[in-house]
Design a protein around this motif. Sequence first.
Motif, PDB file in Angstrom:
ATOM      1  N   UNK A 136      15.699  -0.348  -0.244  1.00  0.00           N
ATOM      2  CA  UNK A 136      14.414  -0.328   0.469  1.00  0.00           C
ATOM      3  C   UNK A 136      13.283  -0.540  -0.526  1.00  0.00           C
ATOM      4  N   UNK A 137      12.079  -0.760   0.012  1.00  0.00           N
ATOM      5  CA  UNK A 137      10.900  -0.919  -0.849  1.00  0.00           C
ATOM      6  C   UNK A 137      10.470   0.437  -1.385  1.00  0.00           C
ATOM      7  N   UNK A 138      10.028   0.453  -2.621  1.00  0.00           N
ATOM      8  CA  UNK A 138       9.620   1.689  -3.279  1.00  0.00           C
ATOM      9  C   UNK A 138       8.271   2.194  -2.768  1.00  0.00           C
ATOM     10  N   UNK A 139       7.327   1.287  -2.477  1.00  0.00           N
ATOM     11  CA  UNK A 139       5.968   1.710  -2.131  1.00  0.00           C
ATOM     12  C   UNK A 139       5.890   2.633  -0.921  1.00  0.00           C
ATOM     13  N   UNK A 140       6.523   2.324   0.199  1.00  0.00           N
ATOM     14  CA  UNK A 140       6.427   3.265   1.327  1.00  0.00           C
ATOM     15  C   UNK A 140       6.954   4.659   0.976  1.00  0.00           C
ATOM     16  N   UNK A 141       8.012   4.716   0.178  1.00  0.00           N
ATOM     17  CA  UNK A 141       8.566   5.997  -0.259  1.00  0.00           C
ATOM     18  C   UNK A 141       7.536   6.737  -1.104  1.00  0.00           C
ATOM     19  N   UNK A 142       6.863   6.036  -2.023  1.00  0.00           N
ATOM     20  CA  UNK A 142       5.838   6.655  -2.864  1.00  0.00           C
ATOM     21  C   UNK A 142       4.631   7.109  -2.044  1.00  0.00           C
ATOM     22  N   UNK A 143       4.223   6.288  -1.075  1.00  0.00           N
ATOM     23  CA  UNK A 143       3.073   6.651  -0.239  1.00  0.00           C
ATOM     24  C   UNK A 143       3.379   7.902   0.576  1.00  0.00           C
ATOM     25  N   UNK A 144       4.606   8.017   1.018  1.00  0.00           N
ATOM     26  CA  UNK A 144       5.004   9.211   1.779  1.00  0.00           C
ATOM     27  C   UNK A 144       4.948  10.449   0.885  1.00  0.00           C
ATOM     28  N   UNK A 145       5.430  10.323  -0.352  1.00  0.00           N
ATOM     29  CA  UNK A 145       5.356  11.435  -1.304  1.00  0.00           C
ATOM     30  C   UNK A 145       3.895  11.820  -1.542  1.00  0.00           C
ATOM     31  N   UNK A 146       3.037  10.810  -1.733  1.00  0.00           N
ATOM     32  CA  UNK A 146       1.618  11.075  -1.982  1.00  0.00           C
ATOM     33  C   UNK A 146       0.972  11.784  -0.791  1.00  0.00           C
ATOM     34  N   UNK A 147       1.257  11.300   0.392  1.00  0.00           N
ATOM     35  CA  UNK A 147       0.671  11.919   1.592  1.00  0.00           C
ATOM     36  C   UNK A 147       1.143  13.362   1.739  1.00  0.00           C
ATOM     37  N   UNK A 148       2.403  13.612   1.492  1.00  0.00           N
ATOM     38  CA  UNK A 148       2.920  14.982   1.561  1.00  0.00           C
ATOM     39  C   UNK A 148       2.276  15.868   0.498  1.00  0.00           C
ATOM     40  N   UNK A 149       2.054  15.314  -0.697  1.00  0.00           N
ATOM     41  CA  UNK A 149       1.373  16.070  -1.754  1.00  0.00           C
ATOM     42  C   UNK A 149      -0.058  16.405  -1.331  1.00  0.00           C
ATOM     43  N   UNK A 150      -0.716  15.461  -0.662  1.00  0.00           N
ATOM     44  CA  UNK A 150      -2.079  15.696  -0.175  1.00  0.00           C
ATOM     45  C   UNK A 150      -2.085  16.815   0.870  1.00  0.00           C
ATOM     46  N   UNK A 151      -1.134  16.777   1.771  1.00  0.00           N
ATOM     47  CA  UNK A 151      -1.046  17.827   2.796  1.00  0.00           C
ATOM     48  C   UNK A 151      -0.803  19.180   2.134  1.00  0.00           C
ATOM     49  N   UNK A 152       0.104  19.229   1.159  1.00  0.00           N
ATOM     50  CA  UNK A 152       0.365  20.473   0.428  1.00  0.00           C
ATOM     51  C   UNK A 152      -0.902  20.981  -0.246  1.00  0.00           C
ATOM     52  N   UNK A 153      -1.614  20.079  -0.909  1.00  0.00           N
ATOM     53  CA  UNK A 153      -2.830  20.456  -1.619  1.00  0.00           C
ATOM     54  C   UNK A 153      -3.916  20.931  -0.657  1.00  0.00           C
TER      55      UNK A 153
END
Length: 163
Positions: free
Chosen positions: A52-69
Motif C-alpha cells: 500500500x501507499x505509505x502516505x495515507x498510513x502516515x496521515x492516519x498516524x498524524x491525525x491520531x497523534x493530533x487527537x491524542x494531543x
Amino acid sequence: MRDAFERDLIASLPKLRRFALSLCRRGDVADDLVQTTVERAVASRTSFDPATRLEPWLFRILRNAWIDQTRRTATRGTEIDVADAPDAATVDGPRVTEATLMLRKTEAALATLPDEQREVIVLVCVEEMSYAEAAEVLGIPKGTVMSRLARGRAALAEKLGIG
C-alpha cells in the motif's frame, strides 16, 4: 543505503507538516506532531503493508497523534505562548500581493469550516489524496468523504464570495 520505507518517509515530511499545520495552525505544534508521527511510524514499521501507499498510513498516524494531543491539552487548560508575533512579510509586486491576500482570505475561511470538512478539503485538495485514501486516513466511508468535500467546497466558495 536507505530502503524504500525511509526514502518515502523522508519525502512525505513536507506533506505531513502541511497537514499538521492545517490541524493545529501553529508551526511549533505542527513540528512536534510530525516528529511524533515519524517516531510512531518507525516504531510500528513492521505493521505497515508495503503493498500500500505509505502516505495515507502516515496521515492516519498524524491525525491520531493530533487527537491524542488535543485530549491531553483539554485536561491541562489554556496555554499562551508569549513568543508568538505576526511575521513581517515583504511583498514584491501587485500579483504577489493579490495572491498573498487571497491565500490569507482562503486560509481564514478554511479555518472557519467544521473540522470534518476542513480535514477532507486539506487531504483531497491540498495533499492530493484520492477519496479512498482520505477515507482510510479519516476512518470513514468514501461516500462520506465525497459529501463532506462537496459541502466544504460550497461553504468555502460562499465565504470567499466566489460561489
